[in-house]
Design a protein around this motif. Structure first.
Motif, PDB file in Angstrom:
ATOM      1  N   LEU A 137       0.853  -1.184   0.000  1.00 37.59           N
ATOM      2  CA  LEU A 137       0.000   0.000   0.000  1.00 37.59           C
ATOM      3  C   LEU A 137       0.885   1.228   0.000  1.00 37.59           C
ATOM      4  O   LEU A 137       1.838   1.314   0.790  1.00 37.59           O
ATOM      5  CB  LEU A 137      -0.890   0.021   1.250  1.00 37.59           C
ATOM      6  N   PHE A 138       0.590   2.179  -0.874  1.00 35.84           N
ATOM      7  CA  PHE A 138       1.354   3.416  -0.960  1.00 35.84           C
ATOM      8  C   PHE A 138       0.467   4.568  -0.482  1.00 35.84           C
ATOM      9  O   PHE A 138      -0.582   4.818  -1.077  1.00 35.84           O
ATOM     10  CB  PHE A 138       1.805   3.676  -2.404  1.00 35.84           C
ATOM     11  N   PHE A 139       0.880   5.226   0.574  1.00 39.10           N
ATOM     12  CA  PHE A 139       0.127   6.327   1.163  1.00 39.10           C
ATOM     13  C   PHE A 139       0.732   7.647   0.727  1.00 39.10           C
ATOM     14  O   PHE A 139       1.962   7.791   0.704  1.00 39.10           O
ATOM     15  CB  PHE A 139       0.178   6.255   2.694  1.00 39.10           C
ATOM     16  N   ASN A 140      -0.128   8.639   0.427  1.00 40.25           N
ATOM     17  CA  ASN A 140       0.421   9.942   0.082  1.00 40.25           C
ATOM     18  C   ASN A 140       0.941  10.630   1.339  1.00 40.25           C
ATOM     19  O   ASN A 140       0.728  10.155   2.466  1.00 40.25           O
ATOM     20  CB  ASN A 140      -0.578  10.804  -0.709  1.00 40.25           C
ATOM     21  N   ASN A 141       1.621  11.730   1.174  1.00 39.96           N
ATOM     22  CA  ASN A 141       2.303  12.376   2.301  1.00 39.96           C
ATOM     23  C   ASN A 141       1.361  13.024   3.307  1.00 39.96           C
ATOM     24  O   ASN A 141       1.818  13.511   4.338  1.00 39.96           O
ATOM     25  CB  ASN A 141       3.348  13.378   1.810  1.00 39.96           C
ATOM     26  N   SER A 142       0.044  13.008   3.070  1.00 39.30           N
ATOM     27  CA  SER A 142      -0.873  13.561   4.061  1.00 39.30           C
ATOM     28  C   SER A 142      -1.445  12.478   4.978  1.00 39.30           C
ATOM     29  O   SER A 142      -2.262  12.762   5.847  1.00 39.30           O
ATOM     30  CB  SER A 142      -2.009  14.342   3.379  1.00 39.30           C
ATOM     31  N   PHE A 143      -1.002  11.229   4.819  1.00 39.39           N
ATOM     32  CA  PHE A 143      -1.457  10.141   5.694  1.00 39.39           C
ATOM     33  C   PHE A 143      -0.808  10.292   7.063  1.00 39.39           C
ATOM     34  O   PHE A 143       0.409  10.383   7.182  1.00 39.39           O
ATOM     35  CB  PHE A 143      -1.106   8.777   5.095  1.00 39.39           C
ATOM     36  N   THR A 144      -1.631  10.319   8.097  1.00 41.79           N
ATOM     37  CA  THR A 144      -1.119  10.518   9.466  1.00 41.79           C
ATOM     38  C   THR A 144      -1.469   9.349  10.382  1.00 41.79           C
ATOM     39  O   THR A 144      -1.287   9.454  11.584  1.00 41.79           O
ATOM     40  CB  THR A 144      -1.692  11.814  10.068  1.00 41.79           C
ATOM     41  N   GLY A 145      -1.958   8.252   9.827  1.00 40.47           N
ATOM     42  CA  GLY A 145      -2.454   7.158  10.654  1.00 40.47           C
ATOM     43  C   GLY A 145      -1.552   5.958  10.782  1.00 40.47           C
ATOM     44  O   GLY A 145      -2.043   4.838  10.938  1.00 40.47           O
ATOM     45  N   VAL A 146      -0.244   6.162  10.773  1.00 45.48           N
ATOM     46  CA  VAL A 146       0.681   5.030  10.866  1.00 45.48           C
ATOM     47  C   VAL A 146       0.442   4.240  12.149  1.00 45.48           C
ATOM     48  O   VAL A 146       0.409   3.006  12.131  1.00 45.48           O
ATOM     49  CB  VAL A 146       2.148   5.494  10.762  1.00 45.48           C
ATOM     50  N   ASP A 147       0.237   4.925  13.275  1.00 45.76           N
ATOM     51  CA  ASP A 147      -0.013   4.234  14.542  1.00 45.76           C
ATOM     52  C   ASP A 147      -1.272   3.371  14.460  1.00 45.76           C
ATOM     53  O   ASP A 147      -1.295   2.240  14.946  1.00 45.76           O
ATOM     54  CB  ASP A 147      -0.147   5.224  15.692  1.00 45.76           C
ATOM     55  N   TYR A 148      -2.331   3.905  13.834  1.00 44.28           N
ATOM     56  CA  TYR A 148      -3.569   3.144  13.664  1.00 44.28           C
ATOM     57  C   TYR A 148      -3.349   1.934  12.771  1.00 44.28           C
ATOM     58  O   TYR A 148      -3.902   0.862  13.012  1.00 44.28           O
ATOM     59  CB  TYR A 148      -4.679   4.020  13.068  1.00 44.28           C
ATOM     60  N   LEU A 149      -2.578   2.112  11.733  1.00 44.55           N
ATOM     61  CA  LEU A 149      -2.301   1.022  10.802  1.00 44.55           C
ATOM     62  C   LEU A 149      -1.565  -0.109  11.510  1.00 44.55           C
ATOM     63  O   LEU A 149      -1.915  -1.282  11.365  1.00 44.55           O
ATOM     64  CB  LEU A 149      -1.485   1.545   9.614  1.00 44.55           C
ATOM     65  N   ILE A 150      -0.573   0.218  12.315  1.00 40.39           N
ATOM     66  CA  ILE A 150       0.177  -0.795  13.066  1.00 40.39           C
ATOM     67  C   ILE A 150      -0.756  -1.528  14.026  1.00 40.39           C
ATOM     68  O   ILE A 150      -0.756  -2.763  14.095  1.00 40.39           O
ATOM     69  CB  ILE A 150       1.360  -0.156  13.818  1.00 40.39           C
ATOM     70  N   LYS A 151      -1.571  -0.774  14.766  1.00 37.19           N
ATOM     71  CA  LYS A 151      -2.508  -1.392  15.713  1.00 37.19           C
ATOM     72  C   LYS A 151      -3.492  -2.302  14.979  1.00 37.19           C
ATOM     73  O   LYS A 151      -3.797  -3.400  15.446  1.00 37.19           O
ATOM     74  CB  LYS A 151      -3.268  -0.323  16.498  1.00 37.19           C
ATOM     75  N   PHE A 152      -4.022  -1.840  13.838  1.00 41.33           N
ATOM     76  CA  PHE A 152      -4.954  -2.636  13.053  1.00 41.33           C
ATOM     77  C   PHE A 152      -4.310  -3.946  12.614  1.00 41.33           C
ATOM     78  O   PHE A 152      -4.900  -5.025  12.761  1.00 41.33           O
ATOM     79  CB  PHE A 152      -5.425  -1.832  11.829  1.00 41.33           C
ATOM     80  N   LEU A 153      -3.099  -3.871  12.054  1.00 45.08           N
ATOM     81  CA  LEU A 153      -2.423  -5.074  11.573  1.00 45.08           C
ATOM     82  C   LEU A 153      -2.119  -6.047  12.701  1.00 45.08           C
ATOM     83  O   LEU A 153      -2.234  -7.263  12.531  1.00 45.08           O
ATOM     84  CB  LEU A 153      -1.149  -4.689  10.818  1.00 45.08           C
ATOM     85  N   GLU A 154      -1.751  -5.521  13.868  1.00 44.79           N
ATOM     86  CA  GLU A 154      -1.469  -6.394  15.006  1.00 44.79           C
ATOM     87  C   GLU A 154      -2.748  -7.010  15.570  1.00 44.79           C
ATOM     88  O   GLU A 154      -2.788  -8.183  15.892  1.00 44.79           O
ATOM     89  CB  GLU A 154      -0.710  -5.623  16.083  1.00 44.79           C
TER      90      GLU A 154
END
Length: 130
Positions: free
Chosen positions: A63-80
């Motif tokens: 997945l390629f996110f544009n530079n305005s994506f601020t949800g890295v923490d949410y993404l990690i939590k979701f994947l875990e």
């Protein structure tokens, strides 16, 4: 004509109405037609999440996110949190130009099609909006 109309839909509810209308006219959808509708919904979810591109090949989704994506923490939590539900083997992050990418590996038994991606990206979308 139907493809043009489908590509002009930008809300998931509109895709559902479109599907209902076509089902009334033509009957049940084939797997490939269902997959096409699911991928349109995936593209809507991707827009909501600032995902500008996704690639899948042999058990690996990028997945390629544009530079305005601020949800890295949410993404990690979701994947875990949903690792077992989506058969995630692992994931890692990278930077491509000015964008963030995440590479997700799935178990070989996992069938990654439009339906799966709709659930996966849609689940991330709901998780991110909480």
């Amino acid at each position: 004509r139907a493809y043009r109309e489908l590509s002009s839909l930008y809300f998931t509810d509109d895709v559902l109405v479109f599907k209902k209308k076509l089902t009334q006219i033509y009957g049940p959808f084939s797997l490939s037609e269902e997959n096409l509708l699911n991928m349109r919904v995936v593209s809507i979810f991707c827009g909501d999440l600032n995902i500008y591109n996704l690639k899948y090949k042999r058990g690996v989704l990028v997945l390629f996110f544009n530079n305005s994506f601020t949800g890295v923490d949410y993404l990690i939590k979701f994947l875990e949190l949903y690792k077992e539900k989506y058969n995630v083997l692992g994931f890692n992050f990278g930077v491509v130009g000015n964008s963030t990418s995440v590479t997700v590996s799935f178990a070989s038994s996992c069938v990654v099609d439009g339906s799966f991606l709709k659930g996966f990206i849609g689940g991330l979308n709901v998780f991110y909006k909480k």
